[in-house]
Design a protein around this motif. Sequence first.
Motif, PDB file in Angstrom:
ATOM      1  N   THR A   1       1.143  12.529 -11.935  1.00  7.40           N
ATOM      2  CA  THR A   1       2.037  12.208 -13.045  1.00  7.40           C
ATOM      3  C   THR A   1       2.859  10.973 -12.670  1.00  7.40           C
ATOM      4  N   ALA A   2       3.539  10.423 -13.664  1.00  3.58           N
ATOM      5  CA  ALA A   2       4.384   9.250 -13.413  1.00  3.58           C
ATOM      6  C   ALA A   2       5.694   9.654 -12.744  1.00  3.58           C
TER       7      ALA A   2
ATOM      8  N   SER B   1       0.840  -1.186   0.000  1.00  2.00           N
ATOM      9  CA  SER B   1       0.000   0.000   0.000  1.00  2.00           C
ATOM     10  C   SER B   1       0.884   1.248   0.000  1.00  2.00           C
ATOM     11  N   PHE B   2       0.485   2.223  -0.810  1.00  2.00           N
ATOM     12  CA  PHE B   2       1.227   3.486  -0.911  1.00  2.00           C
ATOM     13  C   PHE B   2       0.238   4.628  -0.742  1.00  2.00           C
TER      14      PHE B   2
ATOM     15  N   ILE C   1       4.916   9.301  -7.254  1.00  2.00           N
ATOM     16  CA  ILE C   1       4.246   8.059  -7.655  1.00  2.00           C
ATOM     17  C   ILE C   1       5.169   7.101  -8.414  1.00  2.00           C
ATOM     18  N   GLY C   2       5.788   7.577  -9.489  1.00  2.00           N
ATOM     19  CA  GLY C   2       6.632   6.719 -10.325  1.00  2.00           C
ATOM     20  C   GLY C   2       7.726   5.992  -9.560  1.00  2.00           C
ATOM     21  N   PRO C   3       8.565   6.734  -8.831  1.00  2.00           N
ATOM     22  CA  PRO C   3       9.656   6.076  -8.095  1.00  2.00           C
ATOM     23  C   PRO C   3       9.161   5.068  -7.049  1.00  2.00           C
TER      24      PRO C   3
ATOM     25  N   VAL D   1      -1.658   6.118 -12.804  1.00  2.00           N
ATOM     26  CA  VAL D   1      -1.762   7.584 -12.840  1.00  2.00           C
ATOM     27  C   VAL D   1      -3.066   8.000 -13.523  1.00  2.00           C
ATOM     28  N   GLN D   2      -3.402   7.324 -14.630  1.00  2.00           N
ATOM     29  CA  GLN D   2      -4.662   7.633 -15.332  1.00  2.00           C
ATOM     30  C   GLN D   2      -5.856   7.411 -14.413  1.00  2.00           C
ATOM     31  N   LYS D   3      -5.852   6.309 -13.678  1.00  2.00           N
ATOM     32  CA  LYS D   3      -6.949   5.981 -12.765  1.00  2.00           C
ATOM     33  C   LYS D   3      -7.051   7.035 -11.655  1.00  2.00           C
TER      34      LYS D   3
END
Length: 160
Positions: free
Chosen positions: A16-17, A5-6, A21-23, A36-38
């Motif tokens: 954004t990625a 869980s994050f 979020i991305g890392p 990201v889209q969701k």
Amino acid sequence: MPEKSFKFIIEGGKATAGPPIGPSLGPLGVNVFAIVQKINELTKDFAGMKVPVEVIVDVETKEFEVKVGIPTTSALIARAAKIEKGSGEAGSKFVGNITMEDVINIAKMKMPQLLSKTLKAAVKQVVGTCVSMGVSIDGKDPREVMREIKEGKYDHLFGE
């Protein structure tokens, strides 16, 4: 099924990625772009507001779930009043105005997170936040509105 869980605080509709979020999610091998889209789809109604978001990832199947929290009471009031932030001189300087209908809608939205047992109690909490932000309600000082709530003037709106 092992899940991770994050939790992130992102601006509504603008995830954004990139960081954070991305890392955080990239190393799990999930489709970060899809996540990201969701997030953006689920938070678009909170544009311009910071929103708590939780992403739960099944590490084995790479499936994910996105849970969106509710912005802070002050962020919801600021959006309703169309202001950036509260007054630096709350109590003497008003920076915005919202309607009693706005107050009730915010209270209903926040009810699951508030310790209030009734809508009337939740409305009092929102009015209290208006006091500290310097936001009037229907053109009146929120302290006056609080007095009127205690006197029962708005009980018909709370279904009491």
